[in-house]
Design a protein around this motif. Structure first.
Motif, PDB file in Angstrom:
ATOM      1  N   GLY A 180      25.808  56.592-131.150  1.00 42.81           N
ATOM      2  CA  GLY A 180      26.507  55.734-132.093  1.00 42.81           C
ATOM      3  C   GLY A 180      27.909  56.237-132.379  1.00 42.81           C
ATOM      4  N   GLY A 181      28.810  55.336-132.686  1.00 46.65           N
ATOM      5  CA  GLY A 181      30.175  55.737-133.004  1.00 46.65           C
ATOM      6  C   GLY A 181      31.033  55.938-131.776  1.00 46.65           C
ATOM      7  N   ASP A 182      32.234  56.499-132.002  1.00 46.06           N
ATOM      8  CA  ASP A 182      33.183  56.726-130.914  1.00 46.06           C
ATOM      9  C   ASP A 182      32.776  57.936-130.090  1.00 46.06           C
ATOM     10  OD1 ASP A 182      34.692  54.597-131.758  1.00 46.06           O
ATOM     11  OD2 ASP A 182      36.086  55.820-132.947  1.00 46.06           O
ATOM     12  N   VAL A 183      33.312  57.991-128.863  1.00 44.18           N
ATOM     13  CA  VAL A 183      33.065  59.122-127.963  1.00 44.18           C
ATOM     14  C   VAL A 183      34.400  59.754-127.596  1.00 44.18           C
ATOM     15  CG1 VAL A 183      32.171  59.871-125.736  1.00 44.18           C
ATOM     16  CG2 VAL A 183      30.977  58.065-127.008  1.00 44.18           C
ATOM     17  N   ALA A 228      41.747  61.979-115.726  1.00 41.96           N
ATOM     18  CA  ALA A 228      40.506  61.455-115.152  1.00 41.96           C
ATOM     19  C   ALA A 228      39.501  61.142-116.260  1.00 41.96           C
ATOM     20  CB  ALA A 228      39.915  62.452-114.160  1.00 41.96           C
ATOM     21  N   ALA A 229      39.441  62.014-117.276  1.00 43.61           N
ATOM     22  CA  ALA A 229      38.530  61.790-118.399  1.00 43.61           C
ATOM     23  C   ALA A 229      38.916  60.539-119.175  1.00 43.61           C
ATOM     24  CB  ALA A 229      38.526  63.004-119.318  1.00 43.61           C
ATOM     25  N   ALA A 230      40.222  60.275-119.267  1.00 44.95           N
ATOM     26  CA  ALA A 230      40.696  59.101-119.997  1.00 44.95           C
ATOM     27  C   ALA A 230      40.284  57.802-119.318  1.00 44.95           C
ATOM     28  CB  ALA A 230      42.217  59.159-120.140  1.00 44.95           C
ATOM     29  N   GLN A 231      39.968  57.879-118.034  1.00 48.63           N
ATOM     30  CA  GLN A 231      39.574  56.687-117.272  1.00 48.63           C
ATOM     31  C   GLN A 231      38.087  56.359-117.420  1.00 48.63           C
ATOM     32  OE1 GLN A 231      41.835  54.803-115.456  1.00 48.63           O
ATOM     33  NE2 GLN A 231      43.338  56.155-116.426  1.00 48.63           N
ATOM     34  N   ILE A 232      37.305  57.285-117.991  1.00 53.16           N
ATOM     35  CA  ILE A 232      35.859  57.069-118.092  1.00 53.16           C
ATOM     36  C   ILE A 232      35.572  55.943-119.075  1.00 53.16           C
ATOM     37  CG2 ILE A 232      33.640  58.131-118.691  1.00 53.16           C
ATOM     38  CD1 ILE A 232      34.888  60.848-118.000  1.00 53.16           C
ATOM     39  N   ALA A 233      34.757  55.003-118.646  1.00 52.90           N
ATOM     40  CA  ALA A 233      34.410  53.864-119.497  1.00 52.90           C
ATOM     41  C   ALA A 233      33.671  54.338-120.739  1.00 52.90           C
ATOM     42  CB  ALA A 233      33.551  52.878-118.716  1.00 52.90           C
ATOM     43  N   GLY A 234      34.079  53.846-121.903  1.00 52.40           N
ATOM     44  CA  GLY A 234      33.410  54.187-123.158  1.00 52.40           C
ATOM     45  C   GLY A 234      34.057  55.310-123.934  1.00 52.40           C
ATOM     46  N   VAL A 235      34.969  56.048-123.319  1.00 51.83           N
ATOM     47  CA  VAL A 235      35.655  57.157-124.004  1.00 51.83           C
ATOM     48  C   VAL A 235      36.840  56.598-124.790  1.00 51.83           C
ATOM     49  CG1 VAL A 235      36.981  59.283-123.676  1.00 51.83           C
ATOM     50  CG2 VAL A 235      34.943  58.851-122.299  1.00 51.83           C
ATOM     51  N   LYS A 254      38.922  58.724-126.880  1.00 52.56           N
ATOM     52  CA  LYS A 254      40.005  59.714-126.981  1.00 52.56           C
ATOM     53  C   LYS A 254      39.671  60.930-126.142  1.00 52.56           C
ATOM     54  CE  LYS A 254      41.965  60.723-131.016  1.00 52.56           C
ATOM     55  NZ  LYS A 254      42.177  61.352-132.348  1.00 52.56           N
ATOM     56  N   VAL A 255      40.711  61.509-125.530  1.00 51.11           N
ATOM     57  CA  VAL A 255      40.559  62.755-124.778  1.00 51.11           C
ATOM     58  C   VAL A 255      41.395  63.827-125.463  1.00 51.11           C
ATOM     59  CG1 VAL A 255      40.987  63.939-122.588  1.00 51.11           C
ATOM     60  CG2 VAL A 255      40.123  61.580-122.583  1.00 51.11           C
ATOM     61  N   LEU A 256      40.755  64.950-125.773  1.00 54.57           N
ATOM     62  CA  LEU A 256      41.457  66.092-126.341  1.00 54.57           C
ATOM     63  C   LEU A 256      41.720  67.083-125.217  1.00 54.57           C
ATOM     64  CD1 LEU A 256      39.335  66.553-129.586  1.00 54.57           C
ATOM     65  CD2 LEU A 256      41.463  65.278-129.298  1.00 54.57           C
ATOM     66  N   HIS A 257      42.976  67.400-124.999  1.00 58.87           N
ATOM     67  CA  HIS A 257      43.360  68.257-123.874  1.00 58.87           C
ATOM     68  C   HIS A 257      43.865  69.594-124.414  1.00 58.87           C
ATOM     69  CE1 HIS A 257      46.352  69.100-120.353  1.00 58.87           C
ATOM     70  NE2 HIS A 257      45.245  69.821-120.266  1.00 58.87           N
ATOM     71  N   ALA A 258      43.067  70.646-124.202  1.00 58.14           N
ATOM     72  CA  ALA A 258      43.452  72.004-124.596  1.00 58.14           C
ATOM     73  C   ALA A 258      43.844  72.768-123.336  1.00 58.14           C
ATOM     74  CB  ALA A 258      42.307  72.700-125.309  1.00 58.14           C
ATOM     75  N   ASP A 259      45.077  73.203-123.267  1.00 54.53           N
ATOM     76  CA  ASP A 259      45.566  73.827-122.036  1.00 54.53           C
ATOM     77  C   ASP A 259      46.104  75.217-122.326  1.00 54.53           C
ATOM     78  OD1 ASP A 259      47.211  74.087-119.409  1.00 54.53           O
ATOM     79  OD2 ASP A 259      46.242  72.141-119.233  1.00 54.53           O
ATOM     80  N   GLY A 269      38.223  52.822-118.131  1.00 52.66           N
ATOM     81  CA  GLY A 269      38.585  53.214-119.490  1.00 52.66           C
ATOM     82  C   GLY A 269      40.090  53.402-119.627  1.00 52.66           C
ATOM     83  N   SER A 270      40.551  53.469-120.866  1.00 50.71           N
ATOM     84  CA  SER A 270      41.991  53.680-121.105  1.00 50.71           C
ATOM     85  C   SER A 270      42.171  54.462-122.396  1.00 50.71           C
ATOM     86  CB  SER A 270      42.722  52.339-121.181  1.00 50.71           C
ATOM     87  OG  SER A 270      42.129  51.512-122.179  1.00 50.71           O
ATOM     88  N   ALA A 271      41.519  55.613-122.475  1.00 49.81           N
ATOM     89  CA  ALA A 271      41.574  56.423-123.686  1.00 49.81           C
ATOM     90  C   ALA A 271      42.919  57.121-123.828  1.00 49.81           C
ATOM     91  CB  ALA A 271      40.448  57.461-123.655  1.00 49.81           C
ATOM     92  N   ALA A 272      43.297  57.369-125.070  1.00 54.07           N
ATOM     93  CA  ALA A 272      44.513  58.136-125.337  1.00 54.07           C
ATOM     94  C   ALA A 272      44.237  59.618-125.100  1.00 54.07           C
ATOM     95  CB  ALA A 272      44.951  57.913-126.776  1.00 54.07           C
ATOM     96  N   VAL A 273      45.231  60.330-124.589  1.00 53.92           N
ATOM     97  CA  VAL A 273      45.109  61.767-124.363  1.00 53.92           C
ATOM     98  C   VAL A 273      45.930  62.498-125.427  1.00 53.92           C
ATOM     99  CG1 VAL A 273      45.481  63.686-122.763  1.00 53.92           C
ATOM    100  CG2 VAL A 273      44.794  61.444-121.877  1.00 53.92           C
TER     101      VAL A 273
END
Length: 310
Positions: free
Chosen positions: A29-32, A47-54, A56-61, A160-164
């Motif tokens: 339930g809720g956002d992923v 690549a993670a941002a393209q996953i259907a259903g995601v 937001k992507v948090l990128h720690a580098d 998908g089109s999640a924000a990074v």
């Protein structure tokens, strides 16, 4: 409620186990959201941002995250854990290395090897080598979960089109260091990702016979090679080929078991396969109880004939 999936990646692309974990997270339930922790891992984050259903992507580098050391990745997860109701890891070697550290630091009970999400706080997981399914309800504020990937369909890798969003990388914990990595190279598919697997048991008698009998069949089918624990313990096959409760959990489209009796330990690792073919000369072999197609025959005769027929 928002769920956080800890992505498994190679700094360039996302590994398949992450896609199954995203599906499990969506059912909570809720956002992923997905955390991509690595070094020079912008490719994996995209690549993670393209996953259907995601969403937001948090990128720690950072250099401390380059090799995925469990202590450093756990620190990274803990730095953002307060924003999430569920934190999910694939139930792989990497995921099972980090998840307990996160659960311990959060002082919550870990939910291991989840195969079904009943509701946001209730889950199913196998116990007794898969002979029973436990329904577990957690009252913890944050649920730390490892997901048995064979229990969930993979989310679509595109669409998908999640924000990074960039987040600060955790500092090096200083309690471990990366020394080296030896990677086994093979032209065959990776065992846990293979769509077809040909496995052999102790009945093959030797490593030479194992290779001689099963390699042509695997070549014909474009399959990965697997083995029972008995075959691995006898030295017929390497450890990373072991399928079972203490080996790798697989669920290919087709699983061909040659000379495998079907001990509980082995069945726990492959009984979710879509189609199971068993070849064994013992009519009482437990493997026949889970097989879709059973052939009571001597493997040394049947397998070469099967190869010729293919």
């Amino acid at each position: 409620m928002t769920a956080l999936v800890i992505a498994e990646h190679d700094n360039n692309s996302i590994k398949g186990a992450t896609l199954n974990t995203v599906t499990a997270a969506a059912q909570c339930g809720g956002d992923v959201h997905v955390l991509v922790a690595g070094a020079n891992a912008a490719g994996a984050a995209q690549a993670a941002a393209q996953i259907a259903g995601v969403t937001k992507v948090l990128h720690a580098d950072g250099a401390s995250l380059a090799e995925g050391l469990a202590e450093n990745v756990a620190a990274q997860v803990l730095a953002i854990a307060g924003n999430y109701s569920h934190i999910l890891f694939p139930s792989t070697a990497a995921g099972k290395n980090v998840a307990p550290r996160v659960a311990a630091k959060l002082d919550v009970a870990q939910l291991s090897d989840v195969t079904k999400v009943v509701s946001a706080d209730t889950f199913e997981r196998p116990i007794y080598a898969g002979n029973a399914i436990a329904t577990v309800q957690s009252a913890d504020k944050v649920k730390v979960i490892t997901v048995r990937t064979t229990g969930f369909d993979a989310a679509a890798a595109t669409g998908g089109s999640a924000a990074v969003e960039s987040v600060a990388a955790a500092a090096d914990a200083g309690t471990s260091s990366f020394v080296g990595r030896e990677v086994t190279k093979s032209d065959r598919p990776e065992l846990t990702a293979a769509k077809i697997i040909v496995s052999g048991g102790r009945a093959l008698g030797s490593s030479e016979k194992f290779t001689e009998l099963l390699t042509p069949l695997a070549d014909k089918l474009g399959a990965a090679l697997g083995a029972s624990r008995a075959a691995v313990d006898a030295g017929y096959a390497p450890n990373d080929w072991q399928v079972g409760q203490t080996g790798k959990i697989v669920a290919p489209q087709l699983y061909v078991a040659c000379g495998i009796s079907g001990a509980i330990q082995h069945l726990a690792g492959m009984k979710d396969s879509k189609v199971i073919v068993a070849i064994n000369k013992d009519p009482e072999a437990p493997i026949f109880s889970v097989a879709d197609y059973s052939l009571e025959a001597d493997i040394f005769t049947a397998v070469p004939e099967l190869v010729k027929a293919l």
